[in-house]
Design a protein around this motif. Structure first.
Motif, PDB file in Angstrom:
ATOM      1  N   ARG A  19      18.569 -23.293 -58.142  1.00  0.00           N
ATOM      2  CA  ARG A  19      19.997 -23.096 -58.376  1.00  0.00           C
ATOM      3  C   ARG A  19      20.728 -24.414 -58.238  1.00  0.00           C
ATOM      4  O   ARG A  19      20.458 -25.206 -57.332  1.00  0.00           O
ATOM      5  CB  ARG A  19      20.578 -22.094 -57.374  1.00  0.00           C
ATOM      6  CG  ARG A  19      20.039 -20.689 -57.523  1.00  0.00           C
ATOM      7  CD  ARG A  19      20.519 -19.826 -56.382  1.00  0.00           C
ATOM      8  NE  ARG A  19      19.856 -18.538 -56.371  1.00  0.00           N
ATOM      9  CZ  ARG A  19      19.788 -17.746 -55.314  1.00  0.00           C
ATOM     10  NH1 ARG A  19      20.345 -18.129 -54.174  1.00  0.00           N
ATOM     11  NH2 ARG A  19      19.164 -16.586 -55.375  1.00  0.00           N
ATOM     12  N   ILE A  46      25.636 -19.634 -55.767  1.00  0.00           N
ATOM     13  CA  ILE A  46      25.743 -18.194 -55.520  1.00  0.00           C
ATOM     14  C   ILE A  46      24.889 -17.450 -56.543  1.00  0.00           C
ATOM     15  O   ILE A  46      25.034 -17.657 -57.755  1.00  0.00           O
ATOM     16  CB  ILE A  46      27.207 -17.737 -55.616  1.00  0.00           C
ATOM     17  CG1 ILE A  46      28.057 -18.503 -54.585  1.00  0.00           C
ATOM     18  CG2 ILE A  46      27.317 -16.238 -55.397  1.00  0.00           C
ATOM     19  CD1 ILE A  46      29.524 -18.182 -54.664  1.00  0.00           C
ATOM     20  N   PRO A  47      23.975 -16.589 -56.108  1.00  0.00           N
ATOM     21  CA  PRO A  47      23.147 -15.843 -57.082  1.00  0.00           C
ATOM     22  C   PRO A  47      23.972 -14.809 -57.823  1.00  0.00           C
ATOM     23  O   PRO A  47      24.807 -14.111 -57.246  1.00  0.00           O
ATOM     24  CB  PRO A  47      22.085 -15.182 -56.189  1.00  0.00           C
ATOM     25  CG  PRO A  47      22.732 -15.076 -54.844  1.00  0.00           C
ATOM     26  CD  PRO A  47      23.635 -16.264 -54.711  1.00  0.00           C
ATOM     27  N   ARG A  48      23.734 -14.729 -59.115  1.00  0.00           N
ATOM     28  CA  ARG A  48      24.419 -13.765 -59.969  1.00  0.00           C
ATOM     29  C   ARG A  48      23.397 -13.018 -60.812  1.00  0.00           C
ATOM     30  O   ARG A  48      22.358 -13.577 -61.165  1.00  0.00           O
ATOM     31  CB  ARG A  48      25.439 -14.479 -60.869  1.00  0.00           C
ATOM     32  CG  ARG A  48      26.639 -15.035 -60.108  1.00  0.00           C
ATOM     33  CD  ARG A  48      27.600 -15.745 -61.057  1.00  0.00           C
ATOM     34  NE  ARG A  48      28.820 -16.148 -60.375  1.00  0.00           N
ATOM     35  CZ  ARG A  48      28.953 -17.237 -59.646  1.00  0.00           C
ATOM     36  NH1 ARG A  48      27.913 -18.053 -59.495  1.00  0.00           N
ATOM     37  NH2 ARG A  48      30.097 -17.537 -59.060  1.00  0.00           N
ATOM     38  N   PRO A  49      23.685 -11.765 -61.163  1.00  0.00           N
ATOM     39  CA  PRO A  49      22.730 -11.007 -61.994  1.00  0.00           C
ATOM     40  C   PRO A  49      22.526 -11.673 -63.346  1.00  0.00           C
ATOM     41  O   PRO A  49      23.463 -12.227 -63.942  1.00  0.00           O
ATOM     42  CB  PRO A  49      23.395  -9.630 -62.125  1.00  0.00           C
ATOM     43  CG  PRO A  49      24.373  -9.555 -61.011  1.00  0.00           C
ATOM     44  CD  PRO A  49      24.847 -10.946 -60.757  1.00  0.00           C
ATOM     45  N   ALA A  50      21.284 -11.641 -63.790  1.00  0.00           N
ATOM     46  CA  ALA A  50      20.973 -12.222 -65.097  1.00  0.00           C
ATOM     47  C   ALA A  50      21.511 -11.324 -66.203  1.00  0.00           C
ATOM     48  O   ALA A  50      21.631 -10.104 -66.032  1.00  0.00           O
ATOM     49  CB  ALA A  50      19.466 -12.390 -65.239  1.00  0.00           C
ATOM     50  N   ASN A  64      26.749 -24.414 -58.204  1.00  0.00           N
ATOM     51  CA  ASN A  64      26.816 -22.981 -58.441  1.00  0.00           C
ATOM     52  C   ASN A  64      25.661 -22.299 -57.703  1.00  0.00           C
ATOM     53  O   ASN A  64      24.744 -21.762 -58.312  1.00  0.00           O
ATOM     54  CB  ASN A  64      26.751 -22.689 -59.947  1.00  0.00           C
ATOM     55  CG  ASN A  64      27.038 -21.216 -60.248  1.00  0.00           C
ATOM     56  OD1 ASN A  64      27.598 -20.494 -59.431  1.00  0.00           O
ATOM     57  ND2 ASN A  64      26.644 -20.777 -61.429  1.00  0.00           N
ATOM     58  N   ARG A  69      15.287 -19.492 -56.388  1.00  0.00           N
ATOM     59  CA  ARG A  69      16.418 -19.786 -55.511  1.00  0.00           C
ATOM     60  C   ARG A  69      16.595 -21.288 -55.317  1.00  0.00           C
ATOM     61  O   ARG A  69      17.723 -21.784 -55.227  1.00  0.00           O
ATOM     62  CB  ARG A  69      16.227 -19.098 -54.162  1.00  0.00           C
ATOM     63  CG  ARG A  69      17.461 -19.184 -53.261  1.00  0.00           C
ATOM     64  CD  ARG A  69      17.395 -18.251 -52.097  1.00  0.00           C
ATOM     65  NE  ARG A  69      16.403 -18.664 -51.123  1.00  0.00           N
ATOM     66  CZ  ARG A  69      15.347 -17.945 -50.777  1.00  0.00           C
ATOM     67  NH1 ARG A  69      15.132 -16.783 -51.355  1.00  0.00           N
ATOM     68  NH2 ARG A  69      14.481 -18.370 -49.872  1.00  0.00           N
TER      69      ARG A  69
END
Length: 594
Positions: A250, A256-260, A254, A247
C-alpha cells in the motif's frame, strides 16, 4: 615522504572498512502461503576474547560489552517478539525457533558468581542496564518474574574455563511488554553501519511493526574453535518478520485498505453458490509480484562490511524461490545458486542501490517448507473468579516415531496450581498411564510476592496422537495497590517453552524450540469507582458540617436593636416608600392602557 605514508595509511583504513571477516550479514527472503513473505535478517560480529577483556571494541559495541563485563555475564540471550506464528499455514519456524522468544520480552543469561545471592544481584544489575540501553521495561524483572530453569536451557557457548558451580542460569520474561520502534532504534545502533548501509537499511519501524509476526534477538556467547586458533566473543543479531505482501504494497499516501472494485475481484467460480452477487475469494497465489521497494519502501543502500573467510565479498541477500521463476536485480550484483538449500543468492554492489523484482508468473514448482515437528496450543478452562484450569494440547504429526521434549511453564505467584490435579491423556492410547507420558517432573512452588511457580516436565507423545495436559489452579486476591491501571483487562501469563531434542531442522544449537501463545488471566477485581464515590460523598458531608460548625464558632449573633446606628423604624419606612412608588407606577400604567 610524509604524503606517501598518509596515502598508505588511508588505503589500509579503506581496506579494513570495505573487507572485514569479523562481520557478516545475510538476508533470506522466502514466500509463504496466503500471500505472506518471510524476511530473516542475520548479523554476526565477533572479537577475540583478549581484545574484549581489554575493552578494545570494534564491531561488538562498547555500550553492550561494558554492561556484560560489569554484570559478570558470560552468555546473553535477549528476545523481543510480537504476533503469532501460524504453524499450520507457514510450517516450521525459522532457525528452528532458537532465535524466537515469547510474546513481549524474554531474557536469559549465564552469570558468573560464587553464590546464588551474588548471581541474583548481578542479574538485577544486568536487567537495569539493558532496560536503559534498549528502552524497554526490563527493570521490572524482579524476583517474582525470575526463574532458574533446570532442564530447558543449556549454554550454547564454550565455558570450559569456568567451573559449573560458578555459572548460574537466570531467566525472566515480560509478556505484557509492547515491542515498538523505541526498541528497534537501539537495536540498529549496535550494528557497525548503524542502519545506514547494507541490508539493515530495510529495517523500517512502520513496515516491521505492521508485520503479522516479528521477532528480534540478540545472542552473545564465547566460542572456541576446535583447531585451537583462539577463543572469540560472538554477537549475533537476528530479525525475523512475516509480512503481508498486499498490505505492505500500500502506498504511504493512501495506507487505508479499501474494497477492491467488482471487476478486480478474483472469485472461485467452482463453488456451487457462485453468482454475480456472491463471490468466494480464491486462494492467494504465492507467486504474486513484489519488489524490495514495494515491500520495504526503498531498495538496499549499498553493502556493509560483507566479506567471507577468504576476504572476498560474500552473498548478502538470498531468495528462496524455484529456479524456474524469473527474478530481476540491479546492475552490479552477482548471482550464485545454492542447490543444497534451493536458494539463489546475490552479492551486493559496494555503493550502488540494490533492487530485486519478482514479477507475477505461473509456476508449478514450489520450494517445500519443512513441517513443524510438534503442534502446541494452550488455553484456560473453567469459569468463575476463584478457580480455573489450564489445558495444553500437544500433537505429534509423525505417524512413525514418538517425540520427546521438555515442557517449561512460568506462572505468576497469584496463580497457584494444584500439582495433584496434573493429568496427561493420550488420544492414541487412552488407557496408557500418566507415567508413560510424563517421565520426569521438576516443580518449584511459588511464594507470595516473592517468586513465581516453575514447572518443567519431560513428555513423550506417541506417533500420530495428541496429548492433553491439564491441571487446576486457584486465583489469589491482590491488594488494591497491586492492580495495574487497566485492572479489568487482566494479567498476562508468559508462554510455555517447549524444547525438542534431536530434530533435523536448521538449528545451530542442535535443539528446536516452540512457544505457545501467552494467556490473559482474569482475577477478582474490586470496583475501583467506589473509592471515588466515597471520597466525593465524604468531602461533601465534611464541607457541610465544617461550614455550619465554623459559622457557629466564629460568627457572633446579636439582636437588631443592639447594633449601633441601626434604626429599625427608618428601614421599615424606606421599604414602605419603595413599595408605594412601585404600586403607583403600576396603577398609572393600568390607567393608560384603559
Amino acid at each position: 615522504m610524509s604524503r606517501f605514508y598518509l596515502l598508505l595509511l588511508s588505503l589500509l583504513l579503506a581496506a579494513f572498512a570495505s573487507a572485514d571477516p569479523q562481520y557478516e550479514e545475510h538476508l533470506v527472503l522466502e514466500p509463504l502461503p496466503l500471500g505472506s513473505l518471510l524476511a530473516s535478517f542475520n548479523f554476526k560480529s565477533n572479537a577475540s576474547v583478549r581484545s574484549f577483556e581489554q575493552q578494545h571494541f570494534r564491531h561488538i559495541p562498547r555500550s553492550l560489552g561494558q554492561i556484560l563485563q560489569h554484570a559478570g555475564t558470560k552468555e546473553l540471550h535477549l528476545r523481543f517478539s510480537s504476533g503469532r506464528w501460524d504453524d499450520e499455514s507457514w510450517g516450521a519456524r525459522p532457525w528452528g525457533g532458537v532465535k524466537e522468544g515469547g510474546t513481549g520480552v524474554e531474557l536469559w543469561a549465564w552469570v558468573e558468581a560464587d553464590t546464588d545471592e551474588e548471581a541474583f544481584t548481578q542479574w538485577i544489575t544486568l536487567n537495569h542496564a539493558l532496560s536503559g540501553l534498549f528502552c524497554a521495561s526490563l527493570n521490572f524483572i524482579d524476583s517474582t518474574r525470575t526463574t532458574r530453569p533446570v532442564m530447558t536451557y543449556e549454554p550454547v557457548g564454550d565455558h570450559s574455563n569456568i567451573s559449573s558451580s560458578n555459572l548460574h542460569l537466570l531467566h525472566g520474561s515480560l509478556p505484557r511488554e509492547v515491542v515498538c520502534t523505541e526498541n528497534l532504534t537501539p537495536f540498529l545502533k549496535l550494528l557497525p553501519c548503524k542502519g545506514k548501509a547494507g541490508i539493515s537499511t530495510l529495517l523500517d519501524g512502520h513496515k516491521m511493526f505492521d508485520a503479522s509476526w516479528q521477532s528480534m534477538s540478540i545472542d552473545v556467547r564465547p566460542l572456541c574453535p576446535k583447531d585451537g586458533s583462539g577463543c572469540i566473543i560472538e554477537m549475533e543479531q537476528t530479525v525475523d518478520m512475516v509480512l503481508d505482501i498486499e498490505r505492505s504494497k500500500r502506498p504511504h499516501d493512501n495506507p487505508i485498505p479499501r474494497p477492491a472494485p467488482v471487476d478486480q475481484l478474483k472469485c472461485d467460480t467452482s463453488k456451487s453458490y457462485s453468482s454475480p452477487d456472491a463471490c468466494f475469494p480464491m486462494e492467494i497465489s504465492s507467486t504474486q509480484s513484489w519488489s524490495l521497494s514495494e515491500i520495504f519502501g526503498h531498495p538496499i543502500k549499498g553493502s556493509c562490511l560483507a566479506t567471507d573467510i577468504h576476504g572476498g565479498r560474500s552473498e548478502s541477500v538470498c531468495l528462496s524461490v524455484p529456479y524456474e521463476q524469473q527474478v530481476y536485480t540491479s546492475q552490479g550484483s552477482v548471482e550464485r545458486k545454492d542447490a543444497s538449500k534451493g536458494h539463489r543468492c546475490y552479492i551486493l554492489p559496494e555503493s550502488d542501490p540494490f533492487e530485486m523484482i519478482l514479477p507475477q508468473q505461473e509456476s508449478s514448482a514450489v520450494v517445500p517448507r519443512p513441517s513443524p515437528p510438534l503442534y502446541a496450543s494452550r488455553s484456560f478452562t473453567g469459569h468463575g473468579q476463584e478457580r480455573g484450569g489450564v489445558q495444553t494440547l500437544l500433537t505429534n504429526p509423525s505417524s512413525e516415531t514418538p517425540i520427546s521434549f521438555t515442557y517449561f511453564e512460568i506462572l505468576p505467584w497469584f496463580m497457584k496450581p494444584y500439582l495433584h490435579t496434573l493429568k496427561a491423556r493420550s488420544s492414541h492410547s487412552p488407557s496408557s498411564s500418566q507415567g508413560e507420558i510424563i517421565t520426569s517432573i521438576y516443580y518449584r512452588p511459588a511464594l507470595d510476592r516473592q517468586r513465581g511457580t516453575q514447572l518443567e516436565l519431560h513428555i513423550t507423545v506417541p506417533p500420530a496422537s495428541t496429548v492433553r495436559l491439564t491441571y487446576d489452579f486457584e486465583k489469589a486476591i491482590l491488594r488494591y495497590t497491586e492492580y495495574p491501571p487497566d485492572a479489568n483487562r487482566g494479567f498476562d501469563v508468559a508462554p510455555a517453552v517447549i524444547r525438542l531434542r534431536s530434530i533435523p531442522l536448521n538449528s545451530s544449537s542442535g535443539a528446536v524450540y516452540l512457544r505457545t501463545t501467552s494467556l490473559l488471566l482474569s482475577l477478582p477485581t474490586p470496583d475501583f469507582s467506589m473509592p471515588y464515590n466515597v471520597i466525593i460523598l465524604t468531602s461533601t458531608v465534611i464541607a457541610l458540617a465544617f461550614g455550619s460548625i465554623y459559622n457557629l464558632l466564629v460568627r457572633r449573633f446579636v439582636g437588631a436593636d443592639e447594633v449601633e446606628g441601626f434604626n429599625l423604624a427608618k428601614v421599615r419606612g424606606r421599604v414602605k416608600g419603595r413599595l408605594g412608588v412601585l404600586r403607583d407606577r403600576y396603577f398609572r400604567r393600568e390607567k393608560k392602557t384603559q
